[in-house]
Design an enzyme around this catalytic site. Sequence first.
Site, short mmCIF file in Angstrom:
data_model
loop_
_atom_site.label_atom_id
_atom_site.label_comp_id
_atom_site.label_asym_id
_atom_site.label_seq_id
_atom_site.Cartn_x
_atom_site.Cartn_y
_atom_site.Cartn_z
N HIS A 88 -9.26 1.45 4.77
CA HIS A 88 -8.14 1.45 5.46
C HIS A 88 -8.26 2.55 6.56
O HIS A 88 -8.85 3.65 6.38
CB HIS A 88 -7.16 2.28 4.08
CG HIS A 88 -5.50 1.87 4.95
ND1 HIS A 88 -5.26 3.43 5.57
CD2 HIS A 88 -4.79 1.25 5.22
CE1 HIS A 88 -3.86 2.89 6.10
NE2 HIS A 88 -3.98 1.47 5.60
N GLY A 125 2.46 2.43 10.59
CA GLY A 125 3.36 4.05 10.55
C GLY A 125 3.95 4.21 11.95
O GLY A 125 5.00 4.94 12.13
N GLU A 138 -5.39 -4.60 10.93
CA GLU A 138 -4.75 -3.82 10.72
C GLU A 138 -4.73 -3.19 12.25
O GLU A 138 -5.22 -1.81 11.93
CB GLU A 138 -4.33 -2.66 9.76
CG GLU A 138 -4.11 -3.34 8.10
CD GLU A 138 -3.95 -2.39 7.33
OE1 GLU A 138 -1.89 -2.62 6.88
OE2 GLU A 138 -3.96 -1.16 7.36
N SER A 153 3.33 -2.10 10.65
CA SER A 153 4.97 -1.85 10.95
C SER A 153 5.29 -3.27 9.87
O SER A 153 6.67 -3.98 10.59
CB SER A 153 4.93 -1.15 11.62
OG SER A 153 4.65 -0.19 12.06
N GLU A 203 -6.95 4.89 7.32
CA GLU A 203 -6.46 6.43 7.32
C GLU A 203 -8.27 6.91 6.29
O GLU A 203 -7.74 8.00 6.57
CB GLU A 203 -5.49 6.62 6.39
CG GLU A 203 -4.06 6.20 7.55
CD GLU A 203 -2.89 5.62 6.81
OE1 GLU A 203 -2.80 5.48 5.36
OE2 GLU A 203 -1.94 5.07 7.49
N ASN A 229 1.28 -1.51 0.03
CA ASN A 229 -0.15 -0.21 -0.04
C ASN A 229 0.78 1.12 -0.11
O ASN A 229 1.63 1.44 1.21
CB ASN A 229 -0.47 -0.06 1.64
CG ASN A 229 -1.86 1.19 1.58
OD1 ASN A 229 -1.82 2.70 0.52
ND2 ASN A 229 -2.39 1.74 2.40
N LYS A 247 0.08 4.68 -0.46
CA LYS A 247 -0.35 5.05 0.09
C LYS A 247 -0.40 6.49 -0.68
O LYS A 247 0.36 6.84 -2.26
CB LYS A 247 0.20 5.81 1.72
CG LYS A 247 0.56 4.48 2.51
CD LYS A 247 0.43 4.61 3.93
CE LYS A 247 -0.04 3.61 4.44
NZ LYS A 247 0.06 3.55 5.96
P1 PGA Z 1 2.68 0.49 7.20
O1 PGA Z 1 1.35 0.70 7.09
O2 PGA Z 1 3.80 -0.72 7.03
O3 PGA Z 1 3.59 1.77 6.83
O4 PGA Z 1 2.78 0.50 8.86
C1 PGA Z 1 0.63 -0.67 6.50
C2 PGA Z 1 -1.10 0.09 6.56
O5 PGA Z 1 -1.12 1.36 6.36
O6 PGA Z 1 -1.66 -0.66 5.70
#
Ligand code: PGA
Length: 232
Positions: free
Chosen positions: A90, A162, A156, A192, A92, A6, A8
């Site tokens: 997601h 992140g 998640e 992460s 976010e 992903n 982003k």
């Molecule tokens: P990350 O993000 O691996 O940077 O923690 C995962 C995600 O948001 O899908």
Amino acid sequence: MLIAGNWKMYKGSAETAEFCLGLREQELDGVDVVVCPPFVSLAVAVQLLAGTEIAVAAQNVHWDSEGAYTGEISAPMLRELGVYGAIVGHSERRQHFGETDETAAKRAHAALEAGLFVIACVGETEAERERGETEDVLRRQLSVLEADDNLVVAYEPVWAIGTGETATPDSAQEAHAFVKTLLDVEVLYGGSVKPDNAAELLSQPDVDGALVGGASLDLDSFTEICRAAIRS
Ligand code: PGA
């Protein structure tokens, strides 16, 4: 095993082209690999990964096929471009753009109807985990989804996205097993995931792959995670 990157809001078309040309050269037999670039970079990714086993998915999709929805993109538009799937719900999107369980479900449903593969994201926040609400949150988020051959769930935990903090393999396993009691789907872990923790997470019996954010932006770290999936 499925490893999805992903991206982003990273990588415009030039950086996407560079990444995809590099990815094409990798030996990744034995794992399903998906990249999820921003909308504007989907076309170049589809073009440059054509003829490979690597799939391209969007990071979001609207529930109507067309209409007065400024700034949105529909499933038929993605299909026309040669895009294979979409992420929905997601955290976010939930946190910054008003996504709810209901809107995520509408997006998932429309995308599946249009023939896209869907990665539906669920997961509890830190406060919800501290209050012991993880299972209630997962139950609520999953209650609006129905099992489908083209649907996978990404678990998640929001506090792990992140942040560099990862769920322990045991707690990821526990959450994945719980998700599977509610919905008969494959479950990816996200939050992460890095080359140095991927193997241990992916070795859990109910971890069927990973949704990788930050570590998917670098070709070497992304392919290392793909290789960990091949070995597990
Ligand atoms: P990350 O993000 O691996 O940077 O923690 C995962 C995600 O948001 O899908």
